[in-house]
Write a protein that holds these residues in place. Structure first.
Motif, mmCIF file in Angstrom:
data_model
loop_
_atom_site.group_PDB
_atom_site.id
_atom_site.type_symbol
_atom_site.label_atom_id
_atom_site.label_comp_id
_atom_site.label_asym_id
_atom_site.label_seq_id
_atom_site.Cartn_x
_atom_site.Cartn_y
_atom_site.Cartn_z
ATOM 1 N N ASP A 309 0.844 -1.182 0.000
ATOM 2 C CA ASP A 309 0.000 0.000 0.000
ATOM 3 C C ASP A 309 0.888 1.243 0.000
ATOM 4 O O ASP A 309 1.914 1.298 0.659
ATOM 5 C CB ASP A 309 -0.964 -0.002 1.188
ATOM 6 N N ALA A 310 0.478 2.232 -0.781
ATOM 7 C CA ALA A 310 1.304 3.419 -0.987
ATOM 8 C C ALA A 310 1.426 4.223 0.308
ATOM 9 O O ALA A 310 0.423 4.528 0.952
ATOM 10 C CB ALA A 310 0.706 4.285 -2.087
ATOM 11 N N ARG A 311 2.672 4.562 0.658
ATOM 12 C CA ARG A 311 2.935 5.457 1.783
ATOM 13 C C ARG A 311 3.811 6.605 1.292
ATOM 14 O O ARG A 311 4.674 6.410 0.432
ATOM 15 C CB ARG A 311 3.617 4.710 2.925
ATOM 16 N N ASP A 312 3.609 7.772 1.869
ATOM 17 C CA ASP A 312 4.245 8.982 1.354
ATOM 18 C C ASP A 312 5.764 8.876 1.293
ATOM 19 O O ASP A 312 6.397 9.424 0.390
ATOM 20 C CB ASP A 312 3.866 10.185 2.223
ATOM 21 N N ASP A 313 6.358 8.176 2.239
ATOM 22 C CA ASP A 313 7.814 8.157 2.325
ATOM 23 C C ASP A 313 8.443 6.967 1.603
ATOM 24 O O ASP A 313 9.665 6.809 1.627
ATOM 25 C CB ASP A 313 8.243 8.144 3.801
ATOM 26 N N MET A 314 7.634 6.142 0.954
ATOM 27 C CA MET A 314 8.155 4.915 0.354
ATOM 28 C C MET A 314 9.203 5.198 -0.714
ATOM 29 O O MET A 314 10.214 4.489 -0.835
ATOM 30 C CB MET A 314 7.005 4.106 -0.244
ATOM 31 N N GLY A 315 8.986 6.247 -1.502
ATOM 32 C CA GLY A 315 9.894 6.533 -2.596
ATOM 33 C C GLY A 315 11.304 6.884 -2.166
ATOM 34 O O GLY A 315 12.229 6.854 -2.998
ATOM 35 N N ASN A 316 11.509 7.216 -0.902
ATOM 36 C CA ASN A 316 12.855 7.489 -0.404
ATOM 37 C C ASN A 316 13.642 6.215 -0.135
ATOM 38 O O ASN A 316 14.841 6.294 0.163
ATOM 39 C CB ASN A 316 12.789 8.326 0.873
ATOM 40 N N PHE A 317 12.977 5.070 -0.249
ATOM 41 C CA PHE A 317 13.638 3.793 0.039
ATOM 42 C C PHE A 317 13.652 2.866 -1.177
ATOM 43 O O PHE A 317 14.663 2.220 -1.457
ATOM 44 C CB PHE A 317 12.950 3.123 1.232
ATOM 45 N N TYR A 318 12.525 2.787 -1.878
ATOM 46 C CA TYR A 318 12.426 1.968 -3.079
ATOM 47 C C TYR A 318 11.658 2.744 -4.145
ATOM 48 O O TYR A 318 10.679 3.421 -3.833
ATOM 49 C CB TYR A 318 11.696 0.653 -2.796
ATOM 50 N N LYS A 319 12.079 2.619 -5.398
ATOM 51 C CA LYS A 319 11.427 3.318 -6.498
ATOM 52 C C LYS A 319 10.193 2.542 -6.950
ATOM 53 O O LYS A 319 10.309 1.416 -7.440
ATOM 54 C CB LYS A 319 12.392 3.470 -7.672
ATOM 55 N N PRO A 320 9.004 3.132 -6.796
ATOM 56 C CA PRO A 320 7.792 2.451 -7.270
ATOM 57 C C PRO A 320 7.868 2.168 -8.774
ATOM 58 O O PRO A 320 8.298 3.015 -9.566
ATOM 59 C CB PRO A 320 6.686 3.464 -6.950
ATOM 60 N N GLY A 321 7.470 0.966 -9.144
ATOM 61 C CA GLY A 321 7.525 0.540 -10.534
ATOM 62 C C GLY A 321 8.862 -0.001 -10.960
ATOM 63 O O GLY A 321 8.965 -0.631 -12.021
ATOM 64 N N LYS A 322 9.903 0.222 -10.155
ATOM 65 C CA LYS A 322 11.247 -0.258 -10.459
ATOM 66 C C LYS A 322 11.768 -1.237 -9.406
ATOM 67 O O LYS A 322 12.385 -2.255 -9.745
ATOM 68 C CB LYS A 322 12.225 0.917 -10.560
ATOM 69 N N GLU A 323 11.500 -0.931 -8.133
ATOM 70 C CA GLU A 323 12.002 -1.772 -7.041
ATOM 71 C C GLU A 323 10.874 -2.242 -6.123
ATOM 72 O O GLU A 323 11.111 -3.077 -5.238
ATOM 73 C CB GLU A 323 13.034 -0.985 -6.218
ATOM 74 N N ARG A 347 8.046 -8.873 -13.387
ATOM 75 C CA ARG A 347 8.013 -9.238 -11.963
ATOM 76 C C ARG A 347 9.411 -9.548 -11.459
ATOM 77 O O ARG A 347 9.837 -9.076 -10.394
ATOM 78 C CB ARG A 347 7.104 -10.460 -11.764
ATOM 79 N N ARG A 348 10.136 -10.339 -12.220
ATOM 80 C CA ARG A 348 11.482 -10.756 -11.828
ATOM 81 C C ARG A 348 12.433 -9.559 -11.756
ATOM 82 O O ARG A 348 13.249 -9.452 -10.838
ATOM 83 C CB ARG A 348 11.987 -11.778 -12.830
ATOM 84 N N ALA A 349 12.314 -8.638 -12.706
ATOM 85 C CA ALA A 349 13.209 -7.473 -12.732
ATOM 86 C C ALA A 349 13.023 -6.621 -11.475
ATOM 87 O O ALA A 349 14.007 -6.141 -10.887
ATOM 88 C CB ALA A 349 12.955 -6.643 -13.985
ATOM 89 N N ILE A 350 11.778 -6.440 -11.055
ATOM 90 C CA ILE A 350 11.519 -5.644 -9.848
ATOM 91 C C ILE A 350 12.037 -6.365 -8.614
ATOM 92 O O ILE A 350 12.646 -5.753 -7.722
ATOM 93 C CB ILE A 350 10.023 -5.321 -9.729
ATOM 94 N N ALA A 351 11.814 -7.658 -8.533
ATOM 95 C CA ALA A 351 12.296 -8.433 -7.378
ATOM 96 C C ALA A 351 13.814 -8.347 -7.256
ATOM 97 O O ALA A 351 14.353 -8.142 -6.158
ATOM 98 C CB ALA A 351 11.852 -9.890 -7.517
ATOM 99 N N LEU A 352 14.520 -8.484 -8.364
ATOM 100 C CA LEU A 352 15.984 -8.433 -8.336
ATOM 101 C C LEU A 352 16.480 -7.032 -7.987
ATOM 102 O O LEU A 352 17.432 -6.873 -7.222
ATOM 103 C CB LEU A 352 16.547 -8.877 -9.683
ATOM 104 N N ALA A 353 15.821 -6.015 -8.537
ATOM 105 C CA ALA A 353 16.237 -4.641 -8.246
ATOM 106 C C ALA A 353 16.020 -4.308 -6.775
ATOM 107 O O ALA A 353 16.853 -3.637 -6.143
ATOM 108 C CB ALA A 353 15.467 -3.665 -9.135
ATOM 109 N N ALA A 354 14.913 -4.785 -6.208
ATOM 110 C CA ALA A 354 14.643 -4.537 -4.787
ATOM 111 C C ALA A 354 15.675 -5.219 -3.911
ATOM 112 O O ALA A 354 16.135 -4.653 -2.904
ATOM 113 C CB ALA A 354 13.240 -5.026 -4.438
ATOM 114 N N TYR A 355 16.020 -6.443 -4.268
ATOM 115 C CA TYR A 355 17.011 -7.171 -3.473
ATOM 116 C C TYR A 355 18.368 -6.466 -3.519
ATOM 117 O O TYR A 355 19.023 -6.274 -2.487
ATOM 118 C CB TYR A 355 17.131 -8.608 -3.988
ATOM 119 N N GLU A 356 18.752 -6.034 -4.702
ATOM 120 C CA GLU A 356 20.041 -5.354 -4.838
ATOM 121 C C GLU A 356 20.052 -4.034 -4.062
ATOM 122 O O GLU A 356 21.036 -3.693 -3.398
ATOM 123 C CB GLU A 356 20.340 -5.111 -6.316
#
Length: 379
Positions: A309-323, A347-356
């Protein structure tokens, strides 16, 4: 010489049963390839060495929460990072007499996790003896009725909720810092071999009422996929019994069990609890929550796609749509579940980017280094 030859018989069309069998085989091959590719990439990332951070010549007394599970995994994570980043750590908890321990140990810093059960007069004595004190609050803003009575006793206050910084400053705290939790790699890491768990969608967490009401709107559709909900209090969900073991009503899962379920799921839902809950919260001022919960980093560290669920500060930690992927409604969540279950490469690209990203920026080693830098300056 006879130049006659026999033409091969034309291929016969496959029967519907044969077509279905072939289709299943091709889907199986594709699924095996996708699984193997993801696990292989995760294994490569998992094998990378973490950034070497400075070891400080200080002695820290770490005061654990003393509350047991689910706080004990946080204690494990903070303690492990302290032991890597300082020359000496003494461990105790809120049930012990800190004054006696301090007299014998003489640490440079006393760091308290949670601290709601720690006698505050002990903190006053420590500060009077010239020992630096810090508290890292675990549940902001949900228990601010209690934390408001505690924070002024400490030299340094660290909160995982951005909106609580100004609140504590208004109470008179001079050193308040925003420091979310992170991922402890000893607990949360991806399965790099074939996963023993295979799910389309997972949610793991307690059944706060906002979650119950949210899931009820889309539960029949959600459960058409291979979806599983784990956690306590899910007997609050009237339909829970219809789905048998796919909705677990009363179990705390260990971090290792949780990580295995995350990593074996194609999508993991992260739905934050509400800052307004008359049953579970002690937040009379209704301070809104805008910062990511610890689960945000733990899911990302497990190598899967997180739908949050979207939270205002999320983008400072992970890029929505990318991570990470986010949603604002049950309908948007279901639309994105459908999309990503049918778009494996994205799906896989986002999972890998988030992990990295997690390995780079969101480990407890990084957080403790930040905390020590606030108190002592750059190493």
């Amino acid at each position: 010489m006879n130049n006659d030859f026999i033409l091969p018989a034309p291929p016969q069309p496959l029967t519907p049963a044969e077509q279905e069998k072939l289709r299943g085989r091709l889907i199986g091959f594709k699924g095996g390839y996708d699984e193997g590719y993801l696990r292989g990439r995760l294994a490569i990332l998992d094998g990378r060495a973490e950034e070497v951070l400075p070891v400080r010549n200080i002695h820290v007394m770490y005061v654990a929460s003393g509350k047991g599970y689910p706080y004990s995994p946080l204690d494990d994570a903070v303690l492990a990072a302290l032991q890597k980043l300082t020359i000496q750590v003494t461990v105790t908890d809120v049930r012990q007499n800190l004054i006696e321990l301090i007299a014998a140990q003489r640490p440079d810093l006393v760091l308290v996790l949670d601290g709601m059960d720690l006698p505050l007069e002990q903190i006053n004595i420590l500060r009077g003896a010239g020992i630096k004190t810090a508290i890292w609050l675990t549940d902001d803003p949900y228990y601010t009725d209690f934390t408001a009575k505690v924070v002024n006793y400490y030299d340094y206050v660290f909160t995982l909720e951005r909106n609580c910084v100004e609140f504590y400053q208004e109470l008179g705290c001079t050193d308040v810092h925003y420091l979310p939790f992170a991922a402890h790699r000893e607990h949360y890491r991806p399965t790099t071999t074939r996963s023993p768990i295979t799910r389309d969608v997972s949610f793991i967490g307690s059944a706060y009422w906002n979650r119950v009401n949210f899931f009820r709107e889309v539960l029949p559709e959600l459960m058409t996929y291979n979806s599983v909900i784990n956690g306590i209090w899910w007997d609050r969900l009237p339909e829970a019994a219809l789905y048998g073991e796919r909705i677990e009503v009363g179990k705390w899962m260990s971090p290792q069990e949780t990580a295995s379920a995350y990593s074996g799921s194609k999508i993991v839902i992260n739905l934050h609890r509400s800052h307004i809950d008359e049953v579970a919260n002690n937040n009379t001022l209704s301070i809104p929550a805008v910062s990511p919960n610890p689960r945000t980093f733990e899911i990302a560290a497990s190598g899967t796609l997180q739908l949050c669920d979207a939270r205002d500060d999320m983008g400072n930690f992970y890029k929505p749509g990318k991570e990470i992927e986010t949603f604002d409604s049950p309908r948007e969540m279901m639309d994105k579940i459908h999309y990503y279950l049918n778009h494996e490469e994205e799906r896989r690209a986002i999972a890998l980017a988030a992990y990295e990203r997690t390995l780079k920026d969101h480990t407890y080693n990084k957080r403790i280094d930040q905390l020590l830098t606030v108190i002592y300056g750059p190493a």
